[in-house]
Design a protein around this motif. Structure first.
Motif, PDB file in Angstrom:
ATOM      1  N   LEU A  11      -8.619  -1.067  -1.248  1.00  0.00           N
ATOM      2  CA  LEU A  11      -8.059  -0.512  -2.488  1.00  0.00           C
ATOM      3  C   LEU A  11      -6.833   0.367  -2.179  1.00  0.00           C
ATOM      4  O   LEU A  11      -5.851   0.357  -2.915  1.00  0.00           O
ATOM      5  CB  LEU A  11      -9.133   0.288  -3.230  1.00  0.00           C
ATOM      6  N   GLN A  12      -6.916   1.094  -1.070  1.00  0.00           N
ATOM      7  CA  GLN A  12      -5.772   1.890  -0.589  1.00  0.00           C
ATOM      8  C   GLN A  12      -4.545   0.993  -0.424  1.00  0.00           C
ATOM      9  O   GLN A  12      -3.452   1.308  -0.901  1.00  0.00           O
ATOM     10  CB  GLN A  12      -6.131   2.442   0.806  1.00  0.00           C
ATOM     11  N   LEU A  13      -4.752  -0.134   0.264  1.00  0.00           N
ATOM     12  CA  LEU A  13      -3.670  -1.083   0.543  1.00  0.00           C
ATOM     13  C   LEU A  13      -3.082  -1.626  -0.757  1.00  0.00           C
ATOM     14  O   LEU A  13      -1.860  -1.624  -0.946  1.00  0.00           O
ATOM     15  CB  LEU A  13      -4.207  -2.231   1.410  1.00  0.00           C
ATOM     16  N   GLU A  14      -3.957  -2.044  -1.642  1.00  0.00           N
ATOM     17  CA  GLU A  14      -3.528  -2.605  -2.941  1.00  0.00           C
ATOM     18  C   GLU A  14      -2.706  -1.583  -3.746  1.00  0.00           C
ATOM     19  O   GLU A  14      -1.628  -1.885  -4.243  1.00  0.00           O
ATOM     20  CB  GLU A  14      -4.806  -2.993  -3.712  1.00  0.00           C
ATOM     21  N   ARG A  15      -3.226  -0.355  -3.827  1.00  0.00           N
ATOM     22  CA  ARG A  15      -2.545   0.701  -4.605  1.00  0.00           C
ATOM     23  C   ARG A  15      -1.206   1.086  -3.985  1.00  0.00           C
ATOM     24  O   ARG A  15      -0.233   1.339  -4.680  1.00  0.00           O
ATOM     25  CB  ARG A  15      -3.436   1.943  -4.721  1.00  0.00           C
ATOM     26  N   LEU A  16      -1.168   1.158  -2.650  1.00  0.00           N
ATOM     27  CA  LEU A  16       0.053   1.574  -1.955  1.00  0.00           C
ATOM     28  C   LEU A  16       1.162   0.535  -2.121  1.00  0.00           C
ATOM     29  O   LEU A  16       2.317   0.885  -2.371  1.00  0.00           O
ATOM     30  CB  LEU A  16      -0.241   1.819  -0.467  1.00  0.00           C
ATOM     31  N   MET A  17       0.813  -0.744  -1.985  1.00  0.00           N
ATOM     32  CA  MET A  17       1.801  -1.815  -2.158  1.00  0.00           C
ATOM     33  C   MET A  17       2.382  -1.768  -3.573  1.00  0.00           C
ATOM     34  O   MET A  17       3.593  -1.866  -3.760  1.00  0.00           O
ATOM     35  CB  MET A  17       1.154  -3.186  -1.895  1.00  0.00           C
ATOM     36  N   LYS A  18       1.503  -1.578  -4.553  1.00  0.00           N
ATOM     37  CA  LYS A  18       1.923  -1.542  -5.953  1.00  0.00           C
ATOM     38  C   LYS A  18       2.754  -0.288  -6.250  1.00  0.00           C
ATOM     39  O   LYS A  18       3.812  -0.354  -6.863  1.00  0.00           O
ATOM     40  CB  LYS A  18       0.666  -1.571  -6.839  1.00  0.00           C
ATOM     41  N   ARG A  19       2.281   0.869  -5.763  1.00  0.00           N
ATOM     42  CA  ARG A  19       2.947   2.138  -6.060  1.00  0.00           C
ATOM     43  C   ARG A  19       4.342   2.235  -5.456  1.00  0.00           C
ATOM     44  O   ARG A  19       5.292   2.667  -6.100  1.00  0.00           O
ATOM     45  CB  ARG A  19       2.077   3.299  -5.530  1.00  0.00           C
ATOM     46  N   ASP A  20       4.471   1.839  -4.180  1.00  0.00           N
ATOM     47  CA  ASP A  20       5.732   2.039  -3.460  1.00  0.00           C
ATOM     48  C   ASP A  20       6.552   0.763  -3.293  1.00  0.00           C
ATOM     49  O   ASP A  20       7.587   0.786  -2.624  1.00  0.00           O
ATOM     50  CB  ASP A  20       5.460   2.669  -2.085  1.00  0.00           C
ATOM     51  N   GLY A  21       6.064  -0.347  -3.852  1.00  0.00           N
ATOM     52  CA  GLY A  21       6.793  -1.619  -3.740  1.00  0.00           C
ATOM     53  C   GLY A  21       6.922  -2.084  -2.301  1.00  0.00           C
ATOM     54  O   GLY A  21       7.971  -2.581  -1.889  1.00  0.00           O
ATOM     55  N   LEU A  22       5.844  -1.905  -1.514  1.00  0.00           N
ATOM     56  CA  LEU A  22       5.885  -2.255  -0.088  1.00  0.00           C
ATOM     57  C   LEU A  22       5.253  -3.625   0.156  1.00  0.00           C
ATOM     58  O   LEU A  22       4.416  -4.083  -0.616  1.00  0.00           O
ATOM     59  CB  LEU A  22       5.104  -1.215   0.728  1.00  0.00           C
ATOM     60  N   THR A  23       5.656  -4.255   1.251  1.00  0.00           N
ATOM     61  CA  THR A  23       4.972  -5.468   1.688  1.00  0.00           C
ATOM     62  C   THR A  23       3.630  -5.046   2.289  1.00  0.00           C
ATOM     63  O   THR A  23       3.427  -3.856   2.596  1.00  0.00           O
ATOM     64  CB  THR A  23       5.774  -6.205   2.783  1.00  0.00           C
ATOM     65  N   GLU A  24       2.749  -6.003   2.494  1.00  0.00           N
ATOM     66  CA  GLU A  24       1.443  -5.686   3.104  1.00  0.00           C
ATOM     67  C   GLU A  24       1.632  -5.082   4.494  1.00  0.00           C
ATOM     68  O   GLU A  24       0.963  -4.107   4.855  1.00  0.00           O
ATOM     69  CB  GLU A  24       0.579  -6.951   3.185  1.00  0.00           C
ATOM     70  N   LYS A  25       2.580  -5.617   5.255  1.00  0.00           N
ATOM     71  CA  LYS A  25       2.843  -5.115   6.614  1.00  0.00           C
ATOM     72  C   LYS A  25       3.328  -3.654   6.575  1.00  0.00           C
ATOM     73  O   LYS A  25       2.871  -2.814   7.354  1.00  0.00           O
ATOM     74  CB  LYS A  25       3.882  -6.017   7.298  1.00  0.00           C
ATOM     75  N   GLU A  26       4.274  -3.361   5.667  1.00  0.00           N
ATOM     76  CA  GLU A  26       4.806  -1.989   5.547  1.00  0.00           C
ATOM     77  C   GLU A  26       3.703  -1.015   5.112  1.00  0.00           C
ATOM     78  O   GLU A  26       3.597   0.094   5.640  1.00  0.00           O
ATOM     79  CB  GLU A  26       5.939  -1.948   4.511  1.00  0.00           C
ATOM     80  N   ALA A  27       2.900  -1.451   4.161  1.00  0.00           N
ATOM     81  CA  ALA A  27       1.817  -0.593   3.656  1.00  0.00           C
ATOM     82  C   ALA A  27       0.778  -0.335   4.752  1.00  0.00           C
ATOM     83  O   ALA A  27       0.319   0.797   4.930  1.00  0.00           O
ATOM     84  CB  ALA A  27       1.162  -1.229   2.432  1.00  0.00           C
ATOM     85  N   MET A  28       0.447  -1.368   5.513  1.00  0.00           N
ATOM     86  CA  MET A  28      -0.538  -1.197   6.595  1.00  0.00           C
ATOM     87  C   MET A  28      -0.012  -0.261   7.676  1.00  0.00           C
ATOM     88  O   MET A  28      -0.781   0.520   8.244  1.00  0.00           O
ATOM     89  CB  MET A  28      -0.905  -2.552   7.219  1.00  0.00           C
ATOM     90  N   ALA A  29       1.296  -0.290   7.941  1.00  0.00           N
ATOM     91  CA  ALA A  29       1.883   0.618   8.951  1.00  0.00           C
ATOM     92  C   ALA A  29       1.685   2.061   8.517  1.00  0.00           C
ATOM     93  O   ALA A  29       1.374   2.931   9.336  1.00  0.00           O
ATOM     94  CB  ALA A  29       3.368   0.315   9.135  1.00  0.00           C
ATOM     95  N   ARG A  30       1.832   2.344   7.224  1.00  0.00           N
ATOM     96  CA  ARG A  30       1.650   3.700   6.709  1.00  0.00           C
ATOM     97  C   ARG A  30       0.176   4.108   6.739  1.00  0.00           C
ATOM     98  O   ARG A  30      -0.156   5.244   7.083  1.00  0.00           O
ATOM     99  CB  ARG A  30       2.223   3.808   5.290  1.00  0.00           C
ATOM    100  N   ILE A  31      -0.695   3.183   6.402  1.00  0.00           N
ATOM    101  CA  ILE A  31      -2.144   3.470   6.428  1.00  0.00           C
ATOM    102  C   ILE A  31      -2.598   3.724   7.864  1.00  0.00           C
ATOM    103  O   ILE A  31      -3.343   4.663   8.131  1.00  0.00           O
ATOM    104  CB  ILE A  31      -2.944   2.314   5.772  1.00  0.00           C
ATOM    105  N   ARG A  32      -2.107   2.908   8.799  1.00  0.00           N
ATOM    106  CA  ARG A  32      -2.526   3.045  10.212  1.00  0.00           C
ATOM    107  C   ARG A  32      -1.957   4.289  10.882  1.00  0.00           C
ATOM    108  O   ARG A  32      -2.444   4.699  11.935  1.00  0.00           O
ATOM    109  CB  ARG A  32      -2.125   1.787  10.997  1.00  0.00           C
ATOM    110  N   ALA A  33      -0.922   4.884  10.268  1.00  0.00           N
ATOM    111  CA  ALA A  33      -0.346   6.123  10.827  1.00  0.00           C
ATOM    112  C   ALA A  33      -1.267   7.313  10.573  1.00  0.00           C
ATOM    113  O   ALA A  33      -1.071   8.385  11.132  1.00  0.00           O
ATOM    114  CB  ALA A  33       1.027   6.383  10.218  1.00  0.00           C
ATOM    115  N   GLN A  34      -2.285   7.113   9.725  1.00  0.00           N
ATOM    116  CA  GLN A  34      -3.255   8.175   9.425  1.00  0.00           C
ATOM    117  C   GLN A  34      -4.611   7.833  10.028  1.00  0.00           C
ATOM    118  O   GLN A  34      -4.874   6.693  10.390  1.00  0.00           O
ATOM    119  CB  GLN A  34      -3.419   8.324   7.905  1.00  0.00           C
TER     120      GLN A  34
END
Length: 198
Positions: free
Chosen positions: A138-161
């Motif tokens: 759900l984090q991934l889904e919301r982040l991609m939608k909120r920030d207009g990111l690709t799945e790869k870009e969104a996962m990079a931000r999630i994995r940084a935490q």
């Protein structure tokens, strides 16, 4: 009473912070302070420009946060260097504000809203830590939608935490934000009631 508030990126921590404020809490927001310390002409902004390049400063003197974000999320070493520059002044200002609010409003709940609370090893500063939780999918889904990111870009931000499941395990209080806002509000009302704040 003081608590730390954290969660994963796109978990809805800002929503929970706002709801706590509506219920009478005083919010000390690390993100807001991080924006204040890089105002045009500030020594922190100057250090960032020296370290990462003057092209990060826009013509109006403000920091290009989007460009900086793209740079640091693509390079772990740069991200850690930025944290070393930013974290000490943010922490000092947070502690100053918490102390001030605590002496002026001892009866109020003070919430230190810190996205990287566990990553920065700050849990010792608070009697209790509240984690806003949603499953990673759900984090991934919301982040991609909120920030207009690709799945790869969104996962990079999630994995940084730190993984959200680890934060959930470490938490003293878990607010599950994977349902609707009414369900989240109900959990917060129960928390306030338990602490005698309502």
């Amino acid at each position: 009473m003081i608590i730390g508030l954290t969660g994963g990126i796109a978990s809805g921590k800002s929503t929970v912070s706002r709801m706590l404020e509506e219920r009478g809490a005083i919010i000390v927001d690390a993100d807001r302070i991080s924006r204040e310390i890089v105002m045009p002409g500030s020594p922190v902004l100057q250090t960032i420009a020296e370290e990462f390049g003057a092209d990060l400063i826009r013509e109006d003197g403000t920091l290009d946060r989007k460009l900086l974000g793209a740079m640091i999320f693509a390079d772990e070493h740069k991200r850690l260097r930025l944290n070393k520059i930013m974290h000490p002044p943010i922490r000092a200002e947070m502690q100053r504000r918490i102390s001030e609010f605590e002496s002026r409003h001892p009866e109020r709940l003070i919430v230190a809203d810190i996205p990287l609370l566990y990553e920065s090893n700050l849990q010792h500063m608070f009697p209790e830590v509240m984690v806003v939780y949603v499953p990673m999918s759900l984090q991934l889904e919301r982040l991609m939608k909120r920030d207009g990111l690709t799945e790869k870009e969104a996962m990079a931000r999630i994995r940084a935490q730190m993984p959200i499941e680890d934060k959930r395990r470490l938490a003293d209080i878990v607010i599950d934000n994977s349902q609707d806002l009414e369900a989240t509000a109900e959990q917060l009302d129960q928390f306030m009631k338990r602490k005698g704040l309502r």
